[in-house]
Design a protein around this motif. Structure first.
Motif, PDB file in Angstrom:
ATOM      1  N   SER A  96      47.498  42.585  42.654  1.00 61.93           N
ATOM      2  CA  SER A  96      46.603  43.512  43.348  1.00 61.93           C
ATOM      3  C   SER A  96      45.138  43.158  43.108  1.00 61.93           C
ATOM      4  O   SER A  96      44.308  43.259  44.019  1.00 61.93           O
ATOM      5  CB  SER A  96      46.864  44.951  42.886  1.00 61.93           C
ATOM      6  OG  SER A  96      48.106  45.412  43.321  1.00 61.93           O
TER       7      SER A  96
ATOM      8  N   LEU B 248      49.488  40.360  50.355  1.00 64.40           N
ATOM      9  CA  LEU B 248      49.163  41.708  49.904  1.00 64.40           C
ATOM     10  C   LEU B 248      47.819  42.144  50.494  1.00 64.40           C
ATOM     11  O   LEU B 248      47.692  43.254  51.034  1.00 64.40           O
ATOM     12  CB  LEU B 248      49.112  41.714  48.379  1.00 64.40           C
ATOM     13  CG  LEU B 248      49.251  43.041  47.623  1.00 64.40           C
ATOM     14  CD1 LEU B 248      50.584  43.701  47.909  1.00 64.40           C
ATOM     15  CD2 LEU B 248      49.102  42.795  46.118  1.00 64.40           C
TER      16      LEU B 248
ATOM     17  N   LEU C 238      42.390  52.397  46.963  1.00 63.67           N
ATOM     18  CA  LEU C 238      43.717  51.863  46.692  1.00 63.67           C
ATOM     19  C   LEU C 238      44.203  52.447  45.366  1.00 63.67           C
ATOM     20  O   LEU C 238      43.411  52.671  44.456  1.00 63.67           O
ATOM     21  CB  LEU C 238      43.683  50.335  46.607  1.00 63.67           C
ATOM     22  CG  LEU C 238      42.906  49.584  47.692  1.00 63.67           C
ATOM     23  CD1 LEU C 238      42.982  48.076  47.450  1.00 63.67           C
ATOM     24  CD2 LEU C 238      43.431  49.941  49.078  1.00 63.67           C
TER      25      LEU C 238
ATOM     26  N   VAL D  49      49.571  50.923  46.434  1.00 64.23           N
ATOM     27  CA  VAL D  49      49.954  49.513  46.305  1.00 64.23           C
ATOM     28  C   VAL D  49      50.989  49.391  45.193  1.00 64.23           C
ATOM     29  O   VAL D  49      50.738  49.790  44.049  1.00 64.23           O
ATOM     30  CB  VAL D  49      48.723  48.637  45.981  1.00 64.23           C
ATOM     31  CG1 VAL D  49      49.115  47.158  45.969  1.00 64.23           C
ATOM     32  CG2 VAL D  49      47.607  48.883  46.997  1.00 64.23           C
TER      33      VAL D  49
ATOM     34  N   TYR E 233      39.785  50.513  43.548  1.00 62.27           N
ATOM     35  CA  TYR E 233      41.186  50.439  43.153  1.00 62.27           C
ATOM     36  C   TYR E 233      41.372  51.199  41.845  1.00 62.27           C
ATOM     37  O   TYR E 233      40.705  50.910  40.852  1.00 62.27           O
ATOM     38  CB  TYR E 233      41.594  48.972  42.987  1.00 62.27           C
ATOM     39  CG  TYR E 233      43.043  48.734  42.600  1.00 62.27           C
ATOM     40  CD1 TYR E 233      44.071  49.539  43.054  1.00 62.27           C
ATOM     41  CD2 TYR E 233      43.369  47.652  41.777  1.00 62.27           C
ATOM     42  CE1 TYR E 233      45.391  49.281  42.709  1.00 62.27           C
ATOM     43  CE2 TYR E 233      44.688  47.382  41.430  1.00 62.27           C
ATOM     44  CZ  TYR E 233      45.699  48.209  41.900  1.00 62.27           C
ATOM     45  OH  TYR E 233      47.004  47.954  41.551  1.00 62.27           O
TER      46      TYR E 233
ATOM     47  N   PRO F 158      52.855  46.396  43.670  1.00 61.16           N
ATOM     48  CA  PRO F 158      52.968  44.930  43.676  1.00 61.16           C
ATOM     49  C   PRO F 158      53.998  44.401  42.682  1.00 61.16           C
ATOM     50  O   PRO F 158      53.832  43.323  42.129  1.00 61.16           O
ATOM     51  CB  PRO F 158      51.557  44.505  43.276  1.00 61.16           C
ATOM     52  CG  PRO F 158      51.125  45.577  42.309  1.00 61.16           C
ATOM     53  CD  PRO F 158      51.778  46.855  42.768  1.00 61.16           C
TER      54      PRO F 158
ATOM     55  N   THR G  20      47.507  52.471  42.351  1.00 63.21           N
ATOM     56  CA  THR G  20      48.789  52.191  41.708  1.00 63.21           C
ATOM     57  C   THR G  20      48.880  53.084  40.488  1.00 63.21           C
ATOM     58  O   THR G  20      47.895  53.228  39.764  1.00 63.21           O
ATOM     59  CB  THR G  20      48.888  50.715  41.257  1.00 63.21           C
ATOM     60  OG1 THR G  20      48.718  49.857  42.389  1.00 63.21           O
ATOM     61  CG2 THR G  20      50.246  50.430  40.627  1.00 63.21           C
TER      62      THR G  20
END
Length: 378
Positions: free
Chosen positions: A195, A321, A180, A269, A211, A271, A182
């Protein structure tokens, strides 16, 4: 081809407008077209000027707009990035006298169109549109909001999407576990905490996701709050038991490194807490790269992802989410279907296509400009 003067924050300043302006300027002048940058800076910025900068407008100079306007008037068209917070004066009002002093056509690019502006913000934006030769919004949502909530002439407003870099050729760094991602400048409102809470709900998957949160803290956040937001994320991750799965990359990646990172992701992602955001460069980059996106229902995400290459979830809802991320990671064929929906549109989101549309708009403005009247002696 007309020459271009650009007014904006600009590298080495690190913010969304600076990145956008740098990319737009590079692609509009890739054929050697003459151009120059009028760079807006404040005290916290790196003051070094790059080779394309022809003038610096320091926000500490109360009458700096005069010299900035004079610098822009040396070109055929002025391309001006607008955000309420980057110019001096209340809500950046000093952009208005600058626009009125221009003797060349102007294109004002609106990065924010507020749904509930203050009376002054509404009046200011209406006056900016009136003074501009043309106005660009980057989404249909922003244009519709501008026409409904503000008194502006519809014929002045053109929709041109935010550009995306070409990263298809970037090497793919595929990972053993679902990844994942961001990225972008960090600060309150980025929503990373949601997240992390979603990640904690995905620990039952056979292959638990990792992540990556890539990006430095926004300079203005550091100026006022230091690294409190980032420290709070580290504490929350530890409390949730997911700290081992989160990689915080406190760096500003160049395009190649960012391309590798995006291509390594299984899900991007977004968010964000904002319910106002009508433009997201990160969203455009992710979609153009063909990576499935899970985003909260900020306006740009609703417009671009509805029926398209991603899933939209409610704000501040880690359960929703997590459920959306779980679907993409586990539902057979879903990730491929989401990625496939963008392919017919991706070419229009690349910077060369976007710059061509700006060039067409600039040529239309210069063609419509009355010819200069020269003095004739008696």
């Amino acid at each position: 081809m007309p020459s271009y003067g650009f007014l904006s924050t600009h590298p080495p300043t690190r913010c969304g407008l600076a990145t956008f302006n740098s990319a737009l300027a590079a692609h509009l002048t890739a054929d050697g077209t003459h151009a120059g940058i009028v760079r807006v800076t404040d005290r916290s910025d790196d003051q070094r000027a790059g080779p394309s900068v022809v003038h610096t407008w320091s926000t500490s100079n109360p009458a700096g707009w005069r010299d900035a306007a004079a610098a822009l008037n040396a070109f055929d068209v002025a391309v001006i990035q607008h955000e309420y917070g980057i110019y001096p004066g209340t809500d950046g009002e000093d952009i208005l006298p600058l626009l009125r002093c221009l003797t060349v056509p102007s294109i004002v690019v609106l990065h924010t169109v507020l749904r509930r502006p203050s009376a002054w913000q509404k009046s200011l934006l209406e006056q900016i549109v009136a003074a501009a030769g043309a106005v660009v919004t980057m989404t249909d949502t922003a244009r519709a909001r501008l026409l409904v909530s503000y008194t502006v002439p519809p014929g002045k407003v053109t929709v041109i999407p935010h550009g995306a870099a070409e990263i298809v050729g970037a090497p793919a760094d595929r990972r053993a576990r679902p990844h994942l991602l961001t990225w972008g400048l960090l600060g309150p409102g980025k929503g990373i905490e949601w997240s992390l809470r979603a990640l904690a709900r995905l620990q039952d998957l056979d292959s638990t996701p990792t992540y990556t949160v890539a990006g430095r803290t926004h300079p203005k956040v550091i100026e006022h709050q230091g690294e409190a937001y980032r420290a709070g994320l580290h504490r929350l991750g530890a409390q949730l038991g997911v700290a081992h799965a989160v990689d915080y990359q406190d760096a500003y990646h160049d395009q190649l490194a960012l391309g590798r990172l995006i291509r390594s992701a299984d899900v991007v992602v977004l968010p964000y807490d904002s319910r106002e955001q009508v433009t997201s460069g990160v969203l455009i980059e992710a979609v153009a790269a063909g990576v499935p996106v899970v985003a909260t229902a900020f306006p740009h995400a609703v417009e671009l992802l509805a029926g398209g290459p991603g899933l939209v979830v409610p704000h501040q809802d880690p359960a929703a989410l997590a459920a959306a991320i779980r679907r993409i990671l586990t539902e057979p064929g879903l990730a491929a279907r989401l990625a496939g929906r963008i392919r017919p549109l991706a070419a229009d989101l690349r910077w060369p296509a976007v710059a061509t549309r700006y060039g067409t708009l600039a040529e239309r403005l210069t063609a419509a400009r009355p010819p200069a009247v020269s003095a004739v002696s008696a």
